[in-house]
Design a protein around this motif. Structure first.
Motif, PDB file in Angstrom:
ATOM      1  N   ILE A 270       0.864  -1.182   0.000  1.00  0.00           N
ATOM      2  CA  ILE A 270       0.000   0.000   0.000  1.00  0.00           C
ATOM      3  C   ILE A 270       0.900   1.231   0.000  1.00  0.00           C
ATOM      4  O   ILE A 270       1.975   1.225   0.610  1.00  0.00           O
ATOM      5  N   ASP A 271       0.490   2.247  -0.719  1.00  0.00           N
ATOM      6  CA  ASP A 271       1.279   3.474  -0.807  1.00  0.00           C
ATOM      7  C   ASP A 271       1.052   4.293   0.465  1.00  0.00           C
ATOM      8  O   ASP A 271       0.103   5.076   0.565  1.00  0.00           O
ATOM      9  N   SER A 272       1.924   4.111   1.443  1.00  0.00           N
ATOM     10  CA  SER A 272       1.763   4.770   2.741  1.00  0.00           C
ATOM     11  C   SER A 272       1.921   6.282   2.633  1.00  0.00           C
ATOM     12  O   SER A 272       1.318   7.024   3.415  1.00  0.00           O
ATOM     13  N   ALA A 273       2.734   6.758   1.685  1.00  0.00           N
ATOM     14  CA  ALA A 273       2.929   8.199   1.522  1.00  0.00           C
ATOM     15  C   ALA A 273       1.632   8.876   1.090  1.00  0.00           C
ATOM     16  O   ALA A 273       1.288   9.962   1.576  1.00  0.00           O
ATOM     17  N   VAL A 274       0.898   8.223   0.192  1.00  0.00           N
ATOM     18  CA  VAL A 274      -0.383   8.773  -0.249  1.00  0.00           C
ATOM     19  C   VAL A 274      -1.379   8.779   0.904  1.00  0.00           C
ATOM     20  O   VAL A 274      -2.137   9.749   1.084  1.00  0.00           O
ATOM     21  N   VAL A 275      -1.383   7.704   1.700  1.00  0.00           N
ATOM     22  CA  VAL A 275      -2.289   7.633   2.850  1.00  0.00           C
ATOM     23  C   VAL A 275      -1.963   8.737   3.854  1.00  0.00           C
ATOM     24  O   VAL A 275      -2.859   9.419   4.363  1.00  0.00           O
ATOM     25  N   ALA A 276      -0.666   8.933   4.123  1.00  0.00           N
ATOM     26  CA  ALA A 276      -0.259   9.980   5.062  1.00  0.00           C
ATOM     27  C   ALA A 276      -0.668  11.357   4.547  1.00  0.00           C
ATOM     28  O   ALA A 276      -1.198  12.189   5.295  1.00  0.00           O
ATOM     29  N   GLY A 277      -0.436  11.602   3.249  1.00  0.00           N
ATOM     30  CA  GLY A 277      -0.834  12.878   2.662  1.00  0.00           C
ATOM     31  C   GLY A 277      -2.339  13.076   2.715  1.00  0.00           C
ATOM     32  O   GLY A 277      -2.819  14.196   2.956  1.00  0.00           O
ATOM     33  N   SER A 278      -3.093  11.998   2.506  1.00  0.00           N
ATOM     34  CA  SER A 278      -4.549  12.094   2.542  1.00  0.00           C
ATOM     35  C   SER A 278      -5.048  12.397   3.953  1.00  0.00           C
ATOM     36  O   SER A 278      -6.018  13.149   4.126  1.00  0.00           O
ATOM     37  N   TYR A 279      -4.402  11.827   4.963  1.00  0.00           N
ATOM     38  CA  TYR A 279      -4.791  12.137   6.336  1.00  0.00           C
ATOM     39  C   TYR A 279      -4.470  13.590   6.681  1.00  0.00           C
ATOM     40  O   TYR A 279      -5.245  14.252   7.392  1.00  0.00           O
TER      41      TYR A 279
END
Length: 242
Positions: free
Chosen positions: A130-139
Motif C-alpha cells: 500500500i502506498d503509505s505516503a499517499v495515505v499519510a498525505g490524505s490524512y
C-alpha cells in the motif's frame, strides 16, 4: 485561553451528541468500506484507501457542523457568553479555544479509522503493498479539511442562537465551498473565471494534498481560509458586544 479550551473540550466529551455523531461517522465509513458492494475495499481488489478519502469529506459536511453547532449558539441561548466576555480574554482567544476544542474532537473521530489502514496493510498481497505516503498525505488533507470546516462551523454558531439553525447554516456553507465552487466553475466558459473558482474551491486543494504531495500553496490556502472565517467570527462577536 487554556481554561476555556479545557472547559469546551470536556463539555464536548461529556455530550451525548458528540458520541452519537462520531459513532454514526465510524459506522458509516465501516459499512461503506467493508460491506457495501459499490465501495467495498475487498470487492475493489486493490490495496488502497481512495474510496475512504473520497467519502469522508461528504460525511464531514454533517459531522463537523454537528460538533461545532453548540460553540456559541448554546452560550447565547443560555446567556453564559457574558461570563466569558467579562474574563480577561479577547474575542480571538475565546474563538481559538473553541476552535481547537472542536478540532481536537475531529482528530478523536479520525483516530479509530487508522484501523482501516492497518487492515489494508495486512491484507495486501504481499503484506504492506500500500502506498503509505499517499495515505499519510490524505490524512493531512483530512485534518486541513476538518480545520476549514470547523472554522465555518464556529462562524455559523456565532451567527445563530439556535443550534439547529447553526448546524444547517454550517452544513450549507461547507457544501458550498466544497462542491458548489467546483460546480460553478464548470458553468463558466471563460477560462480565467473557471481557474479562479477552482482556486477558491476547498475540494481542489484537498484533492491536491491527497495525492501525497504537500504543496505550500495548499497549506497557505487552508491557513488563509481558517483566518478568514475566524476573523469574521471575531467581527460578529465584537459587533454584538458593542
Amino acid at each position: 485561553m487554556y481554561a476555556v479550551f479545557k472547559r469546551e473540550l470536556f463539555s464536548l466529551l461529556n455530550s451525548l451528541m458528540a458520541y452519537i455523531t462520531i459513532g454514526v461517522f465510524l459506522l458509516a465509513t465501516g459499512l461503506l468500506l467493508w460491506f457495501f458492494p459499490d465501495s467495498s475495499i475487498p470487492d475493489y481488489g486493490y490495496a488502497e484507501l481512495g474510496s475512504f478519502f473520497n467519502l469522508v469529506p461528504f460525511l464531514f459536511i454533517f459531522l463537523i457542523p454537528a460538533i461545532s453547532m453548540r460553540a456559541f449558539a448554546e452560550e447565547r441561548r443560555e446567556g453564559t457568553y457574558m461570563l466569558l466576555a467579562i474574563r480577561p480574554l479577547t474575542e480571538l482567544q475565546i474563538i481559538l479555544a473553541k476552535y481547537l476544542a472542536c478540532l481536537s474532537l475531529v482528530v478523536v473521530a479520525l483516530l479509530p479509522t487508522l484501523v482501516y489502514y492497518f487492515s489494508v496493510y495486512k491484507l495486501g498481497s504481499p503484506a504492506g503493498n500500500i502506498d503509505s505516503a499517499v495515505v499519510a498525505g490524505s490524512y493531512v488533507g483530512l485534518l486541513l479539511l476538518g480545520s476549514a470546516f470547523v472554522s465555518v462551523g464556529i462562524l455559523a454558531s456565532s451567527l445563530a442562537k439556535n443550534q439547529v439553525v447553526a448546524f444547517a447554516l454550517a452544513a450549507f456553507i461547507c457544501f458550498l465551498v466544497y462542491m458548489g465552487l467546483d460546480a460553478a466553475a464548470k458553468i463558466f466558459s471563460m477560462q480565467w473565471i473557471e481557474g479562479l473558482l477552482n482556486g477558491l474551491s476547498v475540494n481542489e486543494h484537498y484533492q491536491s494534498i491527497s495525492r501525497g504531495v504537500i504543496d505550500t500553496r495548499d497549506l497557505v490556502y487552508f491557513f488563509s481560509f481558517n483566518v478568514f472565517f475566524l476573523a469574521w467570527t471575531s467581527f460578529v462577536l465584537k459587533g454584538r458586544k458593542w
